[in-house]
Design a protein around this motif. Structure first.
Motif, PDB file in Angstrom:
ATOM      1  N   THR A 154      -1.500  -4.965  -7.810  1.00 52.70           N
ATOM      2  CA  THR A 154      -0.242  -5.416  -7.241  1.00 52.70           C
ATOM      3  C   THR A 154      -0.235  -6.932  -7.057  1.00 52.70           C
ATOM      4  OG1 THR A 154      -1.022  -5.191  -4.957  1.00 52.70           O
ATOM      5  CG2 THR A 154      -0.018  -3.242  -5.991  1.00 52.70           C
ATOM      6  N   HIS A 155       0.914  -7.472  -6.680  1.00 51.43           N
ATOM      7  CA  HIS A 155       1.060  -8.917  -6.492  1.00 51.43           C
ATOM      8  C   HIS A 155       0.191  -9.432  -5.351  1.00 51.43           C
ATOM      9  CE1 HIS A 155       3.441  -9.073  -2.699  1.00 51.43           C
ATOM     10  NE2 HIS A 155       3.632  -7.819  -3.021  1.00 51.43           N
ATOM     11  N   ASP A 156      -0.150  -8.567  -4.373  1.00 55.76           N
ATOM     12  CA  ASP A 156      -0.963  -8.980  -3.233  1.00 55.76           C
ATOM     13  C   ASP A 156      -2.411  -8.516  -3.368  1.00 55.76           C
ATOM     14  OD1 ASP A 156      -0.244  -6.335  -2.998  1.00 55.76           O
ATOM     15  OD2 ASP A 156       0.245  -6.414  -0.873  1.00 55.76           O
ATOM     16  N   SER A 157      -2.870  -8.356  -4.618  1.00 55.90           N
ATOM     17  CA  SER A 157      -4.275  -8.062  -4.928  1.00 55.90           C
ATOM     18  C   SER A 157      -4.761  -6.743  -4.332  1.00 55.90           C
ATOM     19  CB  SER A 157      -5.182  -9.213  -4.477  1.00 55.90           C
ATOM     20  OG  SER A 157      -4.855 -10.401  -5.156  1.00 55.90           O
ATOM     21  N   CYS A 158      -3.903  -5.744  -4.412  1.00 55.69           N
ATOM     22  CA  CYS A 158      -4.287  -4.398  -4.017  1.00 55.69           C
ATOM     23  C   CYS A 158      -4.220  -3.483  -5.243  1.00 55.69           C
ATOM     24  CB  CYS A 158      -3.370  -3.876  -2.915  1.00 55.69           C
ATOM     25  SG  CYS A 158      -3.557  -4.733  -1.335  1.00 55.69           S
ATOM     26  N   LYS A 176      -2.145   3.198  -1.760  1.00 54.02           N
ATOM     27  CA  LYS A 176      -2.359   1.757  -1.886  1.00 54.02           C
ATOM     28  C   LYS A 176      -3.658   1.390  -1.195  1.00 54.02           C
ATOM     29  CE  LYS A 176      -0.363  -2.838  -1.114  1.00 54.02           C
ATOM     30  NZ  LYS A 176       0.725  -3.631  -0.497  1.00 54.02           N
ATOM     31  N   LEU A 177      -4.575   0.787  -1.968  1.00 55.50           N
ATOM     32  CA  LEU A 177      -5.871   0.374  -1.450  1.00 55.50           C
ATOM     33  C   LEU A 177      -5.996  -1.140  -1.482  1.00 55.50           C
ATOM     34  CD1 LEU A 177      -8.308   2.888  -3.229  1.00 55.50           C
ATOM     35  CD2 LEU A 177      -7.444   3.014  -0.882  1.00 55.50           C
ATOM     36  N   ASN A 178      -6.587  -1.694  -0.439  1.00 53.64           N
ATOM     37  CA  ASN A 178      -6.909  -3.120  -0.393  1.00 53.64           C
ATOM     38  C   ASN A 178      -8.425  -3.264  -0.524  1.00 53.64           C
ATOM     39  OD1 ASN A 178      -7.379  -5.799   0.148  1.00 53.64           O
ATOM     40  ND2 ASN A 178      -5.928  -5.927   1.840  1.00 53.64           N
ATOM     41  N   PRO A 179      -8.936  -3.531  -1.724  1.00 50.09           N
ATOM     42  CA  PRO A 179     -10.389  -3.536  -1.925  1.00 50.09           C
ATOM     43  C   PRO A 179     -11.092  -4.770  -1.378  1.00 50.09           C
ATOM     44  CG  PRO A 179      -9.277  -4.043  -3.973  1.00 50.09           C
ATOM     45  CD  PRO A 179      -8.203  -3.728  -2.973  1.00 50.09           C
ATOM     46  N   SER A 180     -10.343  -5.702  -0.789  1.00 54.01           N
ATOM     47  CA  SER A 180     -11.002  -6.814  -0.114  1.00 54.01           C
ATOM     48  C   SER A 180     -11.577  -6.367   1.232  1.00 54.01           C
ATOM     49  CB  SER A 180     -10.022  -7.970   0.107  1.00 54.01           C
ATOM     50  OG  SER A 180      -8.996  -7.616   1.021  1.00 54.01           O
ATOM     51  N   ARG A 181     -11.187  -5.175   1.680  1.00 52.86           N
ATOM     52  CA  ARG A 181     -11.693  -4.605   2.915  1.00 52.86           C
ATOM     53  C   ARG A 181     -12.816  -3.617   2.636  1.00 52.86           C
ATOM     54  NH1 ARG A 181      -5.783  -2.800   5.262  1.00 52.86           N
ATOM     55  NH2 ARG A 181      -4.834  -4.880   5.420  1.00 52.86           N
ATOM     56  N   ALA A 182     -13.546  -3.281   3.655  1.00 57.38           N
ATOM     57  CA  ALA A 182     -14.545  -2.221   3.537  1.00 57.38           C
ATOM     58  C   ALA A 182     -13.833  -0.921   3.194  1.00 57.38           C
ATOM     59  CB  ALA A 182     -15.315  -2.079   4.838  1.00 57.38           C
ATOM     60  N   PRO A 183     -14.462  -0.041   2.423  1.00 55.61           N
ATOM     61  CA  PRO A 183     -13.778   1.181   1.968  1.00 55.61           C
ATOM     62  C   PRO A 183     -13.132   1.993   3.088  1.00 55.61           C
ATOM     63  CG  PRO A 183     -15.826   0.900   0.776  1.00 55.61           C
ATOM     64  CD  PRO A 183     -15.809  -0.165   1.831  1.00 55.61           C
ATOM     65  N   GLN A 184     -13.779   2.080   4.246  1.00 54.22           N
ATOM     66  CA  GLN A 184     -13.218   2.910   5.323  1.00 54.22           C
ATOM     67  C   GLN A 184     -11.937   2.331   5.912  1.00 54.22           C
ATOM     68  OE1 GLN A 184     -16.144   1.342   5.324  1.00 54.22           O
ATOM     69  NE2 GLN A 184     -16.738   0.600   7.350  1.00 54.22           N
ATOM     70  N   HIS A 185     -11.634   1.071   5.594  1.00 52.17           N
ATOM     71  CA  HIS A 185     -10.416   0.433   6.098  1.00 52.17           C
ATOM     72  C   HIS A 185      -9.489  -0.006   4.961  1.00 52.17           C
ATOM     73  CE1 HIS A 185     -12.329   0.458   9.984  1.00 52.17           C
ATOM     74  NE2 HIS A 185     -13.309  -0.314   9.561  1.00 52.17           N
ATOM     75  N   ALA A 186      -9.724   0.477   3.759  1.00 52.42           N
ATOM     76  CA  ALA A 186      -9.019  -0.037   2.581  1.00 52.42           C
ATOM     77  C   ALA A 186      -7.623   0.555   2.402  1.00 52.42           C
ATOM     78  CB  ALA A 186      -9.846   0.218   1.324  1.00 52.42           C
ATOM     79  N   ALA A 187      -7.375   1.757   2.898  1.00 49.41           N
ATOM     80  CA  ALA A 187      -6.088   2.423   2.658  1.00 49.41           C
ATOM     81  C   ALA A 187      -4.985   1.792   3.499  1.00 49.41           C
ATOM     82  CB  ALA A 187      -6.209   3.907   2.971  1.00 49.41           C
ATOM     83  N   GLU A 188      -3.886   1.373   2.830  1.00 50.62           N
ATOM     84  CA  GLU A 188      -2.766   0.752   3.532  1.00 50.62           C
ATOM     85  C   GLU A 188      -1.607   1.714   3.724  1.00 50.62           C
ATOM     86  OE1 GLU A 188      -1.489  -3.002   2.066  1.00 50.62           O
ATOM     87  OE2 GLU A 188      -3.350  -4.002   2.645  1.00 50.62           O
ATOM     88  N   TRP A 189      -1.279   2.514   2.707  1.00 52.46           N
ATOM     89  CA  TRP A 189      -0.223   3.509   2.849  1.00 52.46           C
ATOM     90  C   TRP A 189      -0.403   4.607   1.807  1.00 52.46           C
ATOM     91  CZ3 TRP A 189       1.991   3.649  -1.813  1.00 52.46           C
ATOM     92  CH2 TRP A 189       2.373   2.476  -2.487  1.00 52.46           C
ATOM     93  N   TYR A 190       0.344   5.683   2.015  1.00 51.35           N
ATOM     94  CA  TYR A 190       0.300   6.802   1.072  1.00 51.35           C
ATOM     95  C   TYR A 190       1.700   7.374   0.916  1.00 51.35           C
ATOM     96  CZ  TYR A 190      -1.401  10.979  -1.339  1.00 51.35           C
ATOM     97  OH  TYR A 190      -1.647  11.953  -2.260  1.00 51.35           O
ATOM     98  N   PHE A 191       2.097   7.595  -0.333  1.00 54.05           N
ATOM     99  CA  PHE A 191       3.386   8.236  -0.616  1.00 54.05           C
ATOM    100  C   PHE A 191       3.110   9.576  -1.283  1.00 54.05           C
ATOM    101  CE2 PHE A 191       7.228   9.347  -2.823  1.00 54.05           C
ATOM    102  CZ  PHE A 191       8.236   8.922  -1.967  1.00 54.05           C
ATOM    103  N   PRO A 192       3.302  10.693  -0.569  1.00 57.02           N
ATOM    104  CA  PRO A 192       3.036  12.008  -1.161  1.00 57.02           C
ATOM    105  C   PRO A 192       4.231  12.515  -1.959  1.00 57.02           C
ATOM    106  CG  PRO A 192       3.650  12.257   1.127  1.00 57.02           C
ATOM    107  CD  PRO A 192       3.661  10.769   0.850  1.00 57.02           C
ATOM    108  N   VAL A 193       3.952  13.317  -2.972  1.00 58.38           N
ATOM    109  CA  VAL A 193       4.990  14.023  -3.710  1.00 58.38           C
ATOM    110  C   VAL A 193       4.782  15.515  -3.482  1.00 58.38           C
ATOM    111  CG1 VAL A 193       5.216  12.198  -5.423  1.00 58.38           C
ATOM    112  CG2 VAL A 193       3.618  14.070  -5.848  1.00 58.38           C
TER     113      VAL A 193
END
Length: 300
Positions: A154-158, A176-193
């Motif tokens: 993504t544009h914000d490096s996620c 959406k994962l932010n890999p600049s964080r430790a894995p246990q804190h990497a998840a930012e949001w989830y969109f389920p189908v």
């Protein structure tokens, strides 16, 4: 450099399902043997990531392979010219994954580059990060599902990760994962189908989620789109979450849900839709659809 179906028995000595063809002559230059592992596949679905003179790929046998693609440096091995292997010791599954997934340890997604890491999504349920300077996998986020789609930067490096329903109690969707964080804190949001049985799938997203970061500017939202087994195309805001809506990613994790901009029933799909400027092209089992953005930034 092109992968293919194995074309031979899973137990053959050599299954050269990745090959290089000269675009000057059309002749084959080398073959890479996809060796037998605990995975039930020796196909190659992924494309290579080429960084200067080095190629990176996850094979369907579950091995992360780094090699020199230069035909001048090949060696005769197993009855064919094969590229020079730099590293193939990292398997993209753990012993615990074998107990959960059996032989479905297949890596079908292509690797992506973000910062100093190459990221790979594996059918074992992991997102792996290989550090180019440390020369080892030093980051891993465990989802648990079969993952088929290639992560999108993504544009914000996620990373946007498409999640299949298989092997998990919850719903498939986009994470959406932010890999600049430790894995246990990497998840930012989830969109389920929605869960839905279709062919051999139980639901979720099989293709990749794409975004419009190449086209977005101050006048446009940062968006992602994806098609799902439940029969719908979704367009969501990647930077905006619903303040009062949460998605259950696992029984232990509740994440914010991004805002939905547009939803359209296209029928089930396993392909990846594309943003092309202010349009979206989406293909599925029932046909191909073209959507355009109107003056109010809505798709139709």
């Amino acid at each position: 450099i092109q992968g293919s179906r194995a074309g031979k028995s899973l137990y053959s000595d050599a299954v050269p399902s990745l090959r290089a063809i000269s675009y000057f002559t059309g002749k084959e230059r080398w073959r890479l043997n996809s060796v037998k592992t605990r995975s039930y596949s020796r196909d190659v679905d992924a494309s290579c990531l080429l960084l200067n003179d080095t190629a990176y790929i996850g094979l369907e046998n579950g091995i992360f392979t780094i090699f020199n693609p230069n035909p001048a440096d090949t060696q005769w091995l197993d009855g064919m010219y094969q590229p020079q292997i730099i590293k193939n010791s990292d398997t993209l599954y753990l012993p615990s994954d074998i107990k959960k997934h059996g032989g479905n340890l297949v890596t079908e997604a292509s690797p992506v580059l973000l910062g100093n890491r190459v990221y790979l999504a594996s059918g074992s349920g992991h997102i792996w990060g290989y550090h180019l300077h440390k020369k080892k996998i030093d980051w891993s986020y465990y989802i648990g599902s079969d993952i088929d789609g290639t992560p999108t930067v993504t544009h914000d490096s996620c990373l946007l990760v498409a999640v299949e329903k298989q092997y998990i109690n919850g719903k498939g969707g986009v994470l959406k994962l932010n890999p600049s964080r430790a894995p246990q804190h990497a998840a930012e949001w989830y969109f389920p189908v929605e869960n839905k049985l279709y062919a051999s799938w139980q639901g979720g997203i099989i293709g990749s989620a794409t975004n419009n970061s190449r086209y977005s500017d101050d006048k446009h939202f940062n968006l992602a789109c994806f098609t799902a087994i439940d029969g719908f195309l979704y367009v969501i805001h990647t930077d905006s979450v619903s303040v009062d809506s949460f998605a259950t990613f696992t029984p232990e994790i509740r994440l914010p849900r991004p805002r939905l901009l547009f939803k359209y029933e296209t029928g089930p799909a396993i392909s990846t839709p594309l943003f092309v400027e202010d349009k979206i092209i989406a293909a599925g089992y029932t046909g191909t659809y073209l959507f355009g953005m109107d003056s109010s930034s809505n798709y139709q």
